[in-house]
Design an enzyme around this catalytic site. Sequence first.
Site, PDB file in Angstrom:
ATOM      1  N   ASN A  52     -10.056   0.150   0.474  1.00 30.64           N
ATOM      2  CA  ASN A  52      -8.574   0.192   0.512  1.00 30.64           C
ATOM      3  C   ASN A  52      -8.217  -0.377  -0.869  1.00 30.64           C
ATOM      4  O   ASN A  52      -8.143  -1.722  -1.166  1.00 30.64           O
ATOM      5  CB  ASN A  52      -8.008  -0.870   1.329  1.00 30.64           C
ATOM      6  CG  ASN A  52      -6.440  -0.871   1.565  1.00 30.64           C
ATOM      7  OD1 ASN A  52      -5.783  -0.327   0.607  1.00 30.64           O
ATOM      8  ND2 ASN A  52      -5.772  -1.324   2.754  1.00 30.64           N
ATOM      9  N   HIS A  94      -3.242   7.234   3.599  1.00 35.46           N
ATOM     10  CA  HIS A  94      -3.653   5.864   3.067  1.00 35.46           C
ATOM     11  C   HIS A  94      -5.040   5.624   3.515  1.00 35.46           C
ATOM     12  O   HIS A  94      -5.517   5.679   4.604  1.00 35.46           O
ATOM     13  CB  HIS A  94      -2.829   4.885   3.248  1.00 35.46           C
ATOM     14  CG  HIS A  94      -3.198   3.372   2.897  1.00 35.46           C
ATOM     15  ND1 HIS A  94      -3.572   3.145   1.635  1.00 35.46           N
ATOM     16  CD2 HIS A  94      -3.205   2.247   3.467  1.00 35.46           C
ATOM     17  CE1 HIS A  94      -3.766   1.869   1.429  1.00 35.46           C
ATOM     18  NE2 HIS A  94      -3.660   1.391   2.509  1.00 35.46           N
ATOM     19  N   CYS A 102       0.813  -1.306  -0.132  1.00 36.82           N
ATOM     20  CA  CYS A 102      -0.144  -0.008  -0.048  1.00 36.82           C
ATOM     21  C   CYS A 102       0.774   1.279   0.022  1.00 36.82           C
ATOM     22  O   CYS A 102       0.334   2.173  -0.448  1.00 36.82           O
ATOM     23  CB  CYS A 102      -0.994   0.060   1.321  1.00 36.82           C
ATOM     24  SG  CYS A 102      -1.959  -1.413   1.142  1.00 36.82           S
TER      25      CYS A 102
HETATM   26  N1  ACO Z   1     -18.014  -8.864   9.820  1.00 36.71           N
HETATM   27  C1  ACO Z   1     -18.453  -9.101  11.231  1.00 36.71           C
HETATM   28  N2  ACO Z   1     -17.237  -9.457  12.064  1.00 36.71           N
HETATM   29  C2  ACO Z   1     -16.245  -9.478  11.793  1.00 36.71           C
HETATM   30  C3  ACO Z   1     -15.767  -9.227  10.362  1.00 36.71           C
HETATM   31  C4  ACO Z   1     -16.756  -8.581   9.461  1.00 36.71           C
HETATM   32  N3  ACO Z   1     -16.456  -8.400   8.461  1.00 36.71           N
HETATM   33  N4  ACO Z   1     -14.534  -9.247  10.518  1.00 36.71           N
HETATM   34  C5  ACO Z   1     -14.020  -9.669  11.822  1.00 36.71           C
HETATM   35  N5  ACO Z   1     -15.125  -9.937  12.672  1.00 36.71           N
HETATM   36  C6  ACO Z   1     -15.240 -10.027  13.817  1.00 36.71           C
HETATM   37  C7  ACO Z   1     -13.981 -10.740  14.255  1.00 36.71           C
HETATM   38  O1  ACO Z   1     -14.081 -12.317  13.603  1.00 36.71           O
HETATM   39  C8  ACO Z   1     -13.969 -10.768  15.759  1.00 36.71           C
HETATM   40  O2  ACO Z   1     -14.900 -11.840  16.352  1.00 36.71           O
HETATM   41  P1  ACO Z   1     -14.607 -12.707  17.424  1.00 36.71           P
HETATM   42  O3  ACO Z   1     -14.133 -11.729  18.608  1.00 36.71           O
HETATM   43  O4  ACO Z   1     -15.622 -13.401  17.796  1.00 36.71           O
HETATM   44  O5  ACO Z   1     -13.128 -13.359  17.161  1.00 36.71           O
HETATM   45  C9  ACO Z   1     -14.554  -9.397  15.853  1.00 36.71           C
HETATM   46  O6  ACO Z   1     -15.210  -9.303  14.619  1.00 36.71           O
HETATM   47  C10 ACO Z   1     -13.679  -8.439  16.194  1.00 36.71           C
HETATM   48  O7  ACO Z   1     -12.488  -8.616  15.492  1.00 36.71           O
HETATM   49  P2  ACO Z   1     -11.204  -7.465  15.381  1.00 36.71           P
HETATM   50  O8  ACO Z   1     -10.092  -8.076  14.712  1.00 36.71           O
HETATM   51  O9  ACO Z   1     -10.852  -7.333  16.975  1.00 36.71           O
HETATM   52  O10 ACO Z   1     -11.796  -6.433  14.783  1.00 36.71           O
HETATM   53  P3  ACO Z   1     -11.031  -4.935  14.876  1.00 36.71           P
HETATM   54  O11 ACO Z   1     -11.800  -4.046  15.622  1.00 36.71           O
HETATM   55  O12 ACO Z   1      -9.661  -4.899  15.074  1.00 36.71           O
HETATM   56  O13 ACO Z   1     -11.408  -4.538  13.440  1.00 36.71           O
HETATM   57  C11 ACO Z   1     -10.193  -4.526  11.202  1.00 36.71           C
HETATM   58  C12 ACO Z   1     -10.948  -5.401  12.391  1.00 36.71           C
HETATM   59  C13 ACO Z   1     -11.166  -3.743  10.738  1.00 36.71           C
HETATM   60  C14 ACO Z   1      -9.524  -5.455  10.174  1.00 36.71           C
HETATM   61  C15 ACO Z   1      -9.089  -3.805  11.883  1.00 36.71           C
HETATM   62  O14 ACO Z   1      -8.319  -4.647  12.721  1.00 36.71           O
HETATM   63  C16 ACO Z   1      -8.123  -3.084  10.838  1.00 36.71           C
HETATM   64  O15 ACO Z   1      -8.958  -2.139  10.064  1.00 36.71           O
HETATM   65  N6  ACO Z   1      -7.125  -3.430  10.799  1.00 36.71           N
HETATM   66  C17 ACO Z   1      -6.123  -2.697   9.945  1.00 36.71           C
HETATM   67  C18 ACO Z   1      -6.383  -3.283   8.459  1.00 36.71           C
HETATM   68  C19 ACO Z   1      -5.827  -2.485   7.381  1.00 36.71           C
HETATM   69  O16 ACO Z   1      -5.942  -1.455   7.391  1.00 36.71           O
HETATM   70  N7  ACO Z   1      -5.074  -3.298   6.746  1.00 36.71           N
HETATM   71  C20 ACO Z   1      -4.571  -2.653   5.507  1.00 36.71           C
HETATM   72  C21 ACO Z   1      -3.496  -1.609   5.901  1.00 36.71           C
HETATM   73  S1  ACO Z   1      -2.156  -1.950   5.033  1.00 36.71           S
HETATM   74  C22 ACO Z   1      -2.698  -2.247   3.558  1.00 36.71           C
HETATM   75  O17 ACO Z   1      -3.445  -1.314   3.151  1.00 36.71           O
HETATM   76  C23 ACO Z   1      -2.582  -3.553   3.051  1.00 36.71           C
END
Ligand code: ACO
Length: 346
Positions: free
Chosen positions: A303, A273, A133
């Site tokens: 993204n 980003h 990214c």
């Molecule tokens: N729908 C419903 N529930 C979901 C989903 C979904 N799409 N995805 C995950 N969950 C659940 C998980 O399974 C978890 O359930 P559990 O507690 O029973 O295991 C719960 O939601 C919470 O999961 P977390 O991982 O704690 O959720 P979080 O608040 O961290 O959000 C997210 C997840 C959105 C992916 C976040 O961590 C994030 O944005 N991370 C950065 C990702 C990113 O930006 N990556 C790209 C950056 S670099 C690049 O661009 C390549």
Amino acid sequence: MSDPTPAPRFQNPRARHHFTSRTCSVTGVGSYVPERVLTNADLEQMVDTSDEWITTRTGIRERRLAADQETTSDMAAEASRRALEMAGVSAEEVDLIIVATVTPDMPFPATACLVQEKIGARNAAAFDVEAACSGFVFALEIGHQFVASRTHEVVLVIGAEKLSALVDWQDRNTCVLFGDGAGAAVLRHRPDSAGLLTVTMGADGGKGSLLCVPAGGAARPASVESVRQRLHFIRMDGRETFKNAVQAMLSAAREALARCELDISQIQCVIPHQANQRIIDAVGSRLGVKEEQLFVNLDKYGNTSAASVVIALDEAVRGGRIKRGDLVLMTVFGGGFTWGGAVLEW
Ligand code: ACO
């Protein structure tokens, strides 16, 4: 008395003038996103998720998906045509094409070579850069060096991705996050502008496994087993990625501003980003960015990795959010891990 600085024995044979630096500006931008829209409601039909979860956790409402036959180079070529038109430059005038992507049409030839052919830039050299990214900002710095050193006049820098080809549509943790699209920027010297003031770049290869596509390269070539284990799709530790992204985007932005002796209040447009609204908010509030300074289009496209900030730059320019002379700050983060910051006088 003898001259303390004798003339160099050799001239840089590729320098068209003298081997001294000059400024490098972005003189045109363009972007392209595919027609097909995938909404959060559509995703509710595909995996166990909800519009409410996706919107509150990420800020994304919909994303674009390329058609089956539409490739990364097709999208890059269309974005490039639009950027060249804005810059008033013909494809034959382009000296160099750099494509940042993690979704090349194929391992080789480089997607940049395919773009060269598609737009008819027959005088250009072409190669790809891979910094996930962060790719566009890394490619911007490479292109800048070629213009600044006077070896090249017109450099086309592109961020383009067909991430839908790498997304595991059965994995709700990742499939809601990504989209397809492309953006392009024309770089050349413009005497009346400071242009690209600085670019900072960083990497931490020790954290590579937190965000990766495990197979399909030389370490794990495609096999029946790798396909069966779904190793050709994006794998991500969301929480760790989130934490690292906030920290790295913040420090990259601060370093870029410090190098230019600028305060955040002097920046007219901040383009982070476009990965997650909560990452953007965390970085923005720690940097002291006001809402009116921030440009966000994540809700429409998700993204788009290397295409993300350049699509945003194009929309901000065409929408009148950025005017000639404005200062723009970009800050990015991606797989590798990699990160970067850039300050640009538009
Ligand atoms: N729908 C419903 N529930 C979901 C989903 C979904 N799409 N995805 C995950 N969950 C659940 C998980 O399974 C978890 O359930 P559990 O507690 O029973 O295991 C719960 O939601 C919470 O999961 P977390 O991982 O704690 O959720 P979080 O608040 O961290 O959000 C997210 C997840 C959105 C992916 C976040 O961590 C994030 O944005 N991370 C950065 C990702 C990113 O930006 N990556 C790209 C950056 S670099 C690049 O661009 C390549």
